[in-house]
Design an enzyme around this catalytic site. Structure first.
Site, mmCIF file in Angstrom:
data_model
loop_
_atom_site.group_PDB
_atom_site.id
_atom_site.type_symbol
_atom_site.label_atom_id
_atom_site.label_comp_id
_atom_site.label_asym_id
_atom_site.label_seq_id
_atom_site.Cartn_x
_atom_site.Cartn_y
_atom_site.Cartn_z
ATOM 1 N N GLY A 1 0.823 -1.213 0.000
ATOM 2 C CA GLY A 1 0.000 0.000 0.000
ATOM 3 C C GLY A 1 0.852 1.256 0.000
ATOM 4 N N LEU B 1 1.251 3.749 2.287
ATOM 5 C CA LEU B 1 2.052 3.942 3.508
ATOM 6 C C LEU B 1 3.049 2.795 3.677
ATOM 7 C CD1 LEU B 1 2.819 5.300 6.155
ATOM 8 C CD2 LEU B 1 0.886 4.144 7.254
ATOM 9 N N ASP C 1 -2.111 -12.228 5.328
ATOM 10 C CA ASP C 1 -3.515 -11.856 5.107
ATOM 11 C C ASP C 1 -4.166 -11.610 6.461
ATOM 12 O OD1 ASP C 1 -6.194 -11.630 4.550
ATOM 13 O OD2 ASP C 1 -6.376 -13.556 3.518
ATOM 14 N N ALA D 1 -4.949 -2.525 5.657
ATOM 15 C CA ALA D 1 -6.357 -2.269 6.000
ATOM 16 C C ALA D 1 -7.170 -2.327 4.719
ATOM 17 C CB ALA D 1 -6.512 -0.881 6.632
ATOM 18 N N TRP D 2 -8.463 -2.555 4.877
ATOM 19 C CA TRP D 2 -9.362 -2.392 3.732
ATOM 20 C C TRP D 2 -9.795 -0.938 3.751
ATOM 21 C CZ3 TRP D 2 -15.075 -3.886 2.786
ATOM 22 C CH2 TRP D 2 -15.337 -3.851 1.400
ATOM 23 N N THR E 1 -7.272 6.023 11.842
ATOM 24 C CA THR E 1 -7.799 7.066 10.949
ATOM 25 C C THR E 1 -8.569 8.185 11.662
ATOM 26 O OG1 THR E 1 -9.417 7.399 9.150
ATOM 27 C CG2 THR E 1 -9.812 5.549 10.587
ATOM 28 N N ASP E 2 -8.608 9.335 11.025
ATOM 29 C CA ASP E 2 -9.442 10.458 11.481
ATOM 30 C C ASP E 2 -10.939 10.119 11.399
ATOM 31 O OD1 ASP E 2 -9.093 10.287 8.700
ATOM 32 O OD2 ASP E 2 -9.403 12.422 8.370
ATOM 33 N N TYR F 1 -16.426 1.869 7.677
ATOM 34 C CA TYR F 1 -14.957 1.897 7.704
ATOM 35 C C TYR F 1 -14.462 2.448 9.045
ATOM 36 C CZ TYR F 1 -10.271 3.766 6.682
ATOM 37 O OH TYR F 1 -8.936 4.089 6.738
ATOM 38 N N LYS G 1 -12.298 0.510 11.928
ATOM 39 C CA LYS G 1 -10.959 0.966 12.329
ATOM 40 C C LYS G 1 -10.912 1.251 13.829
ATOM 41 C CE LYS G 1 -7.808 1.831 10.100
ATOM 42 N NZ LYS G 1 -6.630 0.967 9.768
HETATM 43 N N1 LIG Z 1 -5.563 6.644 2.701
HETATM 44 C C1 LIG Z 1 -5.959 7.522 3.625
HETATM 45 O O1 LIG Z 1 -6.339 8.649 3.303
HETATM 46 C C2 LIG Z 1 -5.917 7.159 5.079
HETATM 47 C C3 LIG Z 1 -6.403 8.085 6.019
HETATM 48 C C4 LIG Z 1 -6.343 7.767 7.374
HETATM 49 C C5 LIG Z 1 -5.822 6.545 7.779
HETATM 50 N N2 LIG Z 1 -5.395 5.653 6.846
HETATM 51 C C6 LIG Z 1 -4.861 4.379 7.317
HETATM 52 O O2 LIG Z 1 -3.496 4.310 6.940
HETATM 53 C C7 LIG Z 1 -3.124 2.966 6.694
HETATM 54 C C8 LIG Z 1 -2.456 2.872 5.342
HETATM 55 O O3 LIG Z 1 -3.369 3.299 4.337
HETATM 56 P P1 LIG Z 1 -2.918 3.467 2.830
HETATM 57 O O4 LIG Z 1 -3.346 4.814 2.409
HETATM 58 O O5 LIG Z 1 -1.491 3.062 2.639
HETATM 59 O O6 LIG Z 1 -3.904 2.419 2.149
HETATM 60 P P2 LIG Z 1 -3.680 1.476 0.896
HETATM 61 O O7 LIG Z 1 -2.785 2.103 -0.107
HETATM 62 O O8 LIG Z 1 -5.057 1.048 0.495
HETATM 63 O O9 LIG Z 1 -2.911 0.237 1.513
HETATM 64 C C9 LIG Z 1 -3.520 -0.687 2.328
HETATM 65 C C10 LIG Z 1 -2.877 -2.020 2.076
HETATM 66 O O10 LIG Z 1 -3.555 -2.982 2.904
HETATM 67 C C11 LIG Z 1 -3.618 -4.143 2.192
HETATM 68 N N3 LIG Z 1 -4.690 -5.042 2.607
HETATM 69 C C12 LIG Z 1 -6.013 -5.014 2.290
HETATM 70 N N4 LIG Z 1 -6.631 -6.087 2.794
HETATM 71 C C13 LIG Z 1 -5.672 -6.805 3.445
HETATM 72 C C14 LIG Z 1 -5.681 -8.023 4.138
HETATM 73 N N5 LIG Z 1 -6.800 -8.746 4.272
HETATM 74 N N6 LIG Z 1 -4.523 -8.473 4.668
HETATM 75 C C15 LIG Z 1 -3.375 -7.770 4.540
HETATM 76 N N7 LIG Z 1 -3.293 -6.612 3.878
HETATM 77 C C16 LIG Z 1 -4.445 -6.138 3.340
HETATM 78 C C17 LIG Z 1 -3.814 -3.773 0.735
HETATM 79 O O11 LIG Z 1 -3.278 -4.804 -0.042
HETATM 80 P P3 LIG Z 1 -4.000 -5.271 -1.415
HETATM 81 O O12 LIG Z 1 -3.895 -4.074 -2.299
HETATM 82 O O13 LIG Z 1 -3.191 -6.431 -1.853
HETATM 83 O O14 LIG Z 1 -5.416 -5.602 -1.058
HETATM 84 C C18 LIG Z 1 -2.992 -2.494 0.626
HETATM 85 O O15 LIG Z 1 -1.721 -2.747 0.107
HETATM 86 C C19 LIG Z 1 -4.409 2.149 6.852
HETATM 87 O O16 LIG Z 1 -4.457 1.621 8.147
HETATM 88 C C20 LIG Z 1 -5.517 3.166 6.685
HETATM 89 O O17 LIG Z 1 -6.688 2.763 7.375
HETATM 90 C C21 LIG Z 1 -5.410 5.934 5.506
#
Ligand SMILES: NC(=O)c1ccc[n+]([C@@H]2O[C@H](COP(=O)([O-])OP(=O)(O)OC[C@H]3O[C@@H](n4cnc5c(N)ncnc54)[C@H](OP(=O)(O)O)[C@@H]3O)[C@@H](O)[C@H]2O)c1
Length: 282
Positions: free
Chosen positions: A10, A12, A36, A60-61, A101-102, A125, A129
């Site tokens: 992902g 991050l 997983d 995360a999903w 998350t916020d 979501y 979280k």
């Molecule tokens: N994006 C935002 O704006 C935001 C805001 C606040 C907090 N966050 C938090 O920050 C963290 C990182 O987010 P990000 O932006 O990097 O999101 P991201 O790009 O969607 O990355 C999340 C990763 O989690 C993986 N994932 C999904 N289902 C999974 C499972 N069952 N087992 C293991 N891995 C799984 C995905 O892999 P696949 O692609 O292979 O499914 C993806 O690579 C998360 O905890 C998210 O909740 C994000």
């Protein structure tokens, strides 16, 4: 430090692997195939088989709207997943940093949220979280972040760059938050992990804006006309988005600030750096 990163594919996760590798850590990068979160055995095997010092659960999903239609999947990955991570980590004595998350807040507060404000998530979501936050031990850390953007993956900066040639754009001006850049966030998470600090930390770049304001920043810093974006209200989105978003999700990084720890730079500085990395600015 031996550090295991979940969700390493992902946006991050990618920068956590990059930052920790550059700092000389031994990094165990687990994408969703290697670990997983929805499979207890897969989580246990990956963590107990490598006995890391720290596990950062960045997986995360994150498909916020899709979570509304499949809340069980959201609970399974975002809430039960951290339970299996915490359990396996306990068995090998690893410290856990759970990324959150916020969207755990309802957005009704007029001021920025501090770590001790009561969560009240409004989306599937956000609820999942918050469930995940509650699965880790008090000695572990929860890092709440927001509006995440990085070079790797989909985010607002890349969306806007892709639309920048259109004559007119419209973005909402009634949702306020803190754009946060994965290069800075990954470094801050590593600092917290090295010190094995416990408890909840809000970690965002400094400065707050609306999506409309952020899009103006992106256009301006990438050399486009910021006036081509027009402000609209969330209520004007057609079709409306299935998951409600908090109107105010500005996170005061109070735990970092009050313990004298380094704050992240202002988001515009980091936006400039990302635009250079993406080749949208020289
Ligand atoms: N994006 C935002 O704006 C935001 C805001 C606040 C907090 N966050 C938090 O920050 C963290 C990182 O987010 P990000 O932006 O990097 O999101 P991201 O790009 O969607 O990355 C999340 C990763 O989690 C993986 N994932 C999904 N289902 C999974 C499972 N069952 N087992 C293991 N891995 C799984 C995905 O892999 P696949 O692609 O292979 O499914 C993806 O690579 C998360 O905890 C998210 O909740 C994000």
């Amino acid at each position: 430090m031996r550090i295991l990163v979940t969700g390493a594919g992902g946006q991050l996760g990618h920068d956590l692997v990059r930052t920790c590798t550059a700092a000389g850590d031994e990094v165990i990068a687990c994408d969703s195939r290697r670990l997983d979160l929805s499979d207890r055995d897969s989580v246990a095997q990956a963590i107990t088989g490598t006995a890391p010092d720290v596990v950062v659960n960045a997986g995360a999903w994150t498909a916020v709207d899709d979570c509304e239609f499949d809340p069980d999947r959201a609970w399974r990955v975002n809430a039960l997943g951290p339970r299996w991570v915490a359990d396996a980590a306990r068995r090998v004595g690893a410290h856990v940093v759970q990324v959150s998350t916020d969207y755990v807040f309802d957005g009704a507060k007029a001021e920025p949220y501090v770590e001790w404000d009561d969560p009240n998530p409004q989306s599937a979501y956000g609820r999942s979280k918050l469930g995940g936050e509650r699965e880790v031990d008090p000695s572990h850390a929860v890092v709440r972040t927001a509006w995440v953007c990085g070079a790797h993956g989909r985010n607002m900066v890349k969306t806007v760059l892709g639309l920048a040639d259109r004559p007119e754009l419209a973005f909402v001006d009634d949702q306020r938050g803190c754009p946060t850049f994965t290069a800075d966030l990954a470094a801050a998470i590593r600092r917290l992990a090295v010190a094995r600090l416990p408890g909840t930390f809000h970690v965002t770049n400094q400065g707050a804006t609306t999506w409309y304001g952020f899009v103006r920043d992106i256009l301006e810093l990438a050399g486009h006309d910021p006036d081509k974006v027009r402000p609209i209200a969330t209520a004007d989105l057609d079709p409306p988005r299935p998951a409600p978003r908090p109107a105010n999700s500005v996170l005061d990084n109070a735990a970092l600030r009050l313990s004298g720890l380094e704050l992240l730079p202002h988001y515009r500085e980091s936006l400039e750096r990302l635009l250079v990395e993406l080749g949208a600015r020289s």
